[in-house]
Design an enzyme around this catalytic site. Structure first.
Site: not given
Length: 343
Positions: A61, A167, A196-197, A311
């Site tokens: 992603h 990420d 995606e998140e 994150h």
């Protein structure tokens, strides 16, 4: 380094344009078909050697977590909310970039000398300071809906690297390397996915379009291998930096297909590729969680880069783990046959 370019690019969920353009520049000469779908996924096909008729999907992603401007207070400070999973505890003092002009700002908070509250300050009580002196001057620079990204340059730290958005820009970088190498026995259907998140939205659409026989998701996953208090109830490390790419057996969104887990493990052991298994009870999910439910079902598995402080504005990742992610997948794909998927 492609990883540096991808990490420093800004692409929050729903606004992955700059990341997508960067990836296109690296893969356009190495794929046989390339297009952007209605939601913004970058979809590519790399034809195989013809030795296998499998349709294999690979996904990573493009989006990252961050924040969004919700409004401006009378004194020129910005109200904001989150995009994706953010912990309020990391926000005070954070350096950020606001909007398409990347206006520098700081998440402001009460000085420690005046604070008597030991609890985490919720984001609704925090504001972003961009140096504006009035509501009018702030509104001339930003508007509600502008995205807010971490202001985090990429730094090499010997065997590790530090930066934002590993990420899943690390997964994107690994997938680019796989596309740029020699062709596989099968046709490879590639999805650099969006959103995606905020709910694995792009992956669902990409998998519906590709209708693959199996899917491999290249991800980045949490690592908590710092010294811990033995009196704390939770001693889960999830993964360890330097232990190799992590094969997911189970997370909160799926159980990886055991046939693919066994195949990856056998190949890693045969090739001497360092690898580890992600702690199965840890929360979280990936694009594989929706891909495996698509159509009549898609056998799916996740191979992830361990990453500290995920994150957050300054994640740390081991370069050997990162390189071994693409090394493991290349070896596994070269050895992948229809027999692996037989019941």
């Amino acid at each position: 380094m492609i990883l540096r370019e991808l990490s420093e690019a800004i692409g929050l969920s729903g606004a992955e344009d700059d990341v997508r353009a960067l990836i296109v520049s690296h893969i356009c000469d190495h794929v046989d078909d390339l297009q952007v779908d209605t939601i913004g996924n970058l979809l590519a096909v790399r034809r195989g050697t013809g030795q296998s008729n499998l349709r294999i999907m690979a996904a990573a992603h493009m989006d990252e977590v961050g924040m969004i401007v919700m409004g401006v207070d009378g004194d020129g400070f910005l109200r904001f909310d989150q995009i994706g999973g953010l912990d309020d505890r990391i926000l005070p003092g954070l350096r950020v970039l606001v909007g398409p002009d990347r206006i520098p700002g700081v998440v402001g908070w009460k000085p420690i000398h005046l604070s008597t509250d030991d609890n985490t300050v919720p984001k609704k009580r925090l504001r972003i300071d961009i140096g504006a002196t009035s509501k009018a001057s702030a509104e001339a620079a930003v508007k509600p809906g502008d995205h807010i990204a971490f202001d985090s340059p990429f730094v090499e730290l010997g065997p590790t690297v530090r930066g934002k958005a590993f990420d899943d820009r690390a997964g994107c970088a690994s997938l680019i390397a796989l596309i740029q190498g020699e062709r596989f026995p099968f046709d490879l259907y590639v999805a650099f996915t969006v959103q995606e998140e905020v709910g694995t939205r792009g992956a669902q659409i990409a998998a519906q379009r590709f209708e693959p026989d199996a899917a491999f998701v290249l991800e980045t996953t949490a690592c908590h291998d710092l010294p811990q208090d033995p009196n704390e109830p939770d001693q889960t490390t999830i993964t360890r930096l330097g232990g190799g790419p992590a094969i997911t057996v189970m997370d909160h969104s799926m159980v990886s297909d055991p046939r693919l887990v066994r195949h990856l493990t056998r190949v890693a052991e045969a090739e001497g590729i360092p690898h580890q298994f992600r702690s199965p009870l840890h929360a979280g999910g990936t694009d594989a969680g929706i891909i495996h439910l698509t159509g009549i079902g898609v056998p799916s598995v996740v191979v992830a880069n361990p990453c500290r402080y995920i994150h957050g504005p300054n994640s740390i990742m081991n370069l050997a783990d990162f390189e071994n992610q693409s090394r493991l997948l290349r070896a596994a794909w070269m050895a992948l046959t229809p027999a692996v998927l037989e019941r």
